[in-house]
Write an enzyme that holds these catalytic residues in place. Structure first.
Site, PDB file in Angstrom:
ATOM      1  N   THR A 254       1.536  -4.381   4.258  1.00  0.00           N
ATOM      2  CA  THR A 254       1.344  -4.710   5.674  1.00  0.00           C
ATOM      3  C   THR A 254       0.818  -6.137   5.902  1.00  0.00           C
ATOM      4  O   THR A 254       1.000  -6.687   6.978  1.00  0.00           O
ATOM      5  CB  THR A 254       0.345  -3.722   6.326  1.00  0.00           C
ATOM      6  OG1 THR A 254      -0.897  -3.795   5.633  1.00  0.00           O
ATOM      7  CG2 THR A 254       0.875  -2.306   6.311  1.00  0.00           C
ATOM      8  N   ASP A 255       0.162  -6.695   4.867  1.00  0.00           N
ATOM      9  CA  ASP A 255      -0.555  -7.965   5.098  1.00  0.00           C
ATOM     10  C   ASP A 255       0.342  -9.107   5.551  1.00  0.00           C
ATOM     11  O   ASP A 255      -0.025  -9.872   6.445  1.00  0.00           O
ATOM     12  CB  ASP A 255      -1.311  -8.379   3.825  1.00  0.00           C
ATOM     13  CG  ASP A 255      -2.546  -7.518   3.609  1.00  0.00           C
ATOM     14  OD1 ASP A 255      -2.968  -6.845   4.567  1.00  0.00           O
ATOM     15  OD2 ASP A 255      -3.092  -7.526   2.485  1.00  0.00           O
TER      16      ASP A 255
ATOM     17  N   THR B  22       0.832  -1.214   0.000  1.00  0.00           N
ATOM     18  CA  THR B  22       0.000   0.000   0.000  1.00  0.00           C
ATOM     19  C   THR B  22       0.860   1.255   0.000  1.00  0.00           C
ATOM     20  O   THR B  22       0.466   2.285  -0.540  1.00  0.00           O
ATOM     21  CB  THR B  22      -0.926  -0.020   1.237  1.00  0.00           C
ATOM     22  OG1 THR B  22      -1.801  -1.134   1.096  1.00  0.00           O
ATOM     23  CG2 THR B  22      -1.747   1.237   1.362  1.00  0.00           C
TER      24      THR B  22
HETATM   25  N1  ASP Z   1      -2.693  -5.519   0.693  1.00  0.00           N
HETATM   26  C1  ASP Z   1      -1.665  -4.560   1.015  1.00  0.00           C
HETATM   27  C2  ASP Z   1      -0.348  -5.282   1.060  1.00  0.00           C
HETATM   28  O1  ASP Z   1      -0.128  -5.999   1.986  1.00  0.00           O
HETATM   29  C3  ASP Z   1      -1.986  -3.943   2.323  1.00  0.00           C
HETATM   30  C4  ASP Z   1      -1.007  -2.931   2.806  1.00  0.00           C
HETATM   31  O2  ASP Z   1       0.118  -2.798   2.353  1.00  0.00           O
HETATM   32  O3  ASP Z   1      -1.383  -2.200   3.763  1.00  0.00           O
HETATM   33  O4  ASP Z   1       0.426  -5.143   0.148  1.00  0.00           O
END
Ligand code: ASP
Length: 321
Positions: free
Chosen positions: A103-104, A20
């Site tokens: 973050t995932d 993200t």
């Molecule tokens: N789906 C995204 C990822 O993990 C979520 C994020 O980065 O906050 O790449």
């Protein structure tokens, strides 16, 4: 809790993997309907105002290792990422690495790297909960904070930086699907915090002796210990409290201020008068967590971010010399 000056290092390498932090949405108010992994690592670095000031002469090298949504992270990407980390960490002028990541699955990548790198140099993963196109994206601040951690002399191993907190690869977990502070380290708690570009470690190893004359307390009769009282700043704070204490012979006052050490103006005026009459003053905060950052008020801040009750003891020991 100790703050250290940044160390001098030649180069920081930033490895981009997507997420993200590199995501874009059609509208600035859209925090969920975006596509992760769209912008290159150089684009992310260019979007950080004040980056050069934080770097203190270190140069940055950006490298795009992958460009994906980390929900789709795979073992092949891990292998490539680890190999690029090993390559860069072996260069003597490289002081540490920053990895931008979604973050995932960030906690999984952090643990994998922790196990395969065995790095004494810091490898700091960072991320964002809002896409780069958001009205107030969190990625640039997280990136800046990650640089501050790499530059800190106590930083080593694989660490995760998000929302002003530093987590270990062992303990970090994503615990919230939306809010900016989406990570937690459970019972272990964070390893530290980044405040105004400076790192404060939760465990500096040992606590310094701040009061060199503290042992005076063993010889001096308790009845002769200097009288130090505690005051709180609050709505409707009344100057008469200070005047009464001064008239009664108080030697020191420790004030629990509001927020980042702000004090009600009526109290502040009375405290200035007390100080002019020889009363020693120290400032703390009413906030249970954190500590005063920077020079918040005209009053001297208590050492080590102590709470008002421990700061009272410290001032009493100070006044014994
Ligand atoms: N789906 C995204 C990822 O993990 C979520 C994020 O980065 O906050 O790449």
């Amino acid at each position: 809790m100790q703050v250290f000056e940044a160390k001098k290092i030649g180069k920081i390498v930033v490895l981009g993997t997507g997420g993200t932090i590199a995501g874009t949405a059609a509208s600035a108010s859209d925090h969920t309907g975006y596509t992760a992994g769209q912008l290159g690592v150089q684009h992310l670095l260019d979007a950080v105002p004040g980056l050069n000031d934080t770097l203190q002469g270190a140069t940055l090298v950006g490298e795009q290792v992958a460009q994906l949504d980390s929900k789709d992270m795979d073992h092949a990407t891990w292998q490539t990422l680890a190999q690029r980390c090993i390559h860069w960490l072996a260069q003597p002028d490289v002081g540490g690495l920053v990895i931008t990541h979604g973050t995932d699955t960030l906690e999984e990548t952090a643990w994998f790297l922790q196990q395969v790198l065995h790095s004494t140099k810091p490898v700091v993963l960072t991320c964002a909960m809002r896409p780069a196109t958001a009205l107030a994206p969190d990625g640039p601040q997280n990136l800046l904070d990650a640089m501050a951690v790499v530059l800190d002399p106590m930083a080593r191993d694989v660490l995760v930086v998000c929302a002003g907190r530093i987590h270990s690869a062992r303990d970090v977990e994503k615990i919230h699907p939306y809010r900016l502070d989406a990570f937690n380290s459970g019972e272990a708690g964070p390893r530290g915090w980044i405040e105004q570009g400076r790192v404060r470690w939760a465990d500096p190893g040992s606590w310094p002796v701040v009061h060199v004359h503290a042992r005076q307390a063993l010889a001096l009769p308790p009845a002769d210990w200097p009288w130090v009282a505690v005051l709180h700043s609050h709505a409707g704070a009344d100057a008469r409290q200070v005047h009464a204490l001064v008239a009664a012979g108080v030697k020191g006052l420790v004030v629990a201020g509001t927020g980042n050490g702000t004090v009600h103006q009526d109290l502040l005026n009375a405290l200035a008068q007390a100080q002019a009459q020889g009363v020693a003053l120290r400032l703390t905060t009413r906030c249970e967590e954190g500590q005063i950052v920077g020079q918040a008020a005209a009053l001297q801040t208590a050492p080590l971010g102590l709470n008002v009750y421990k700061a009272r003891i410290s001032l009493m020991l100070d006044l014994m010399k």
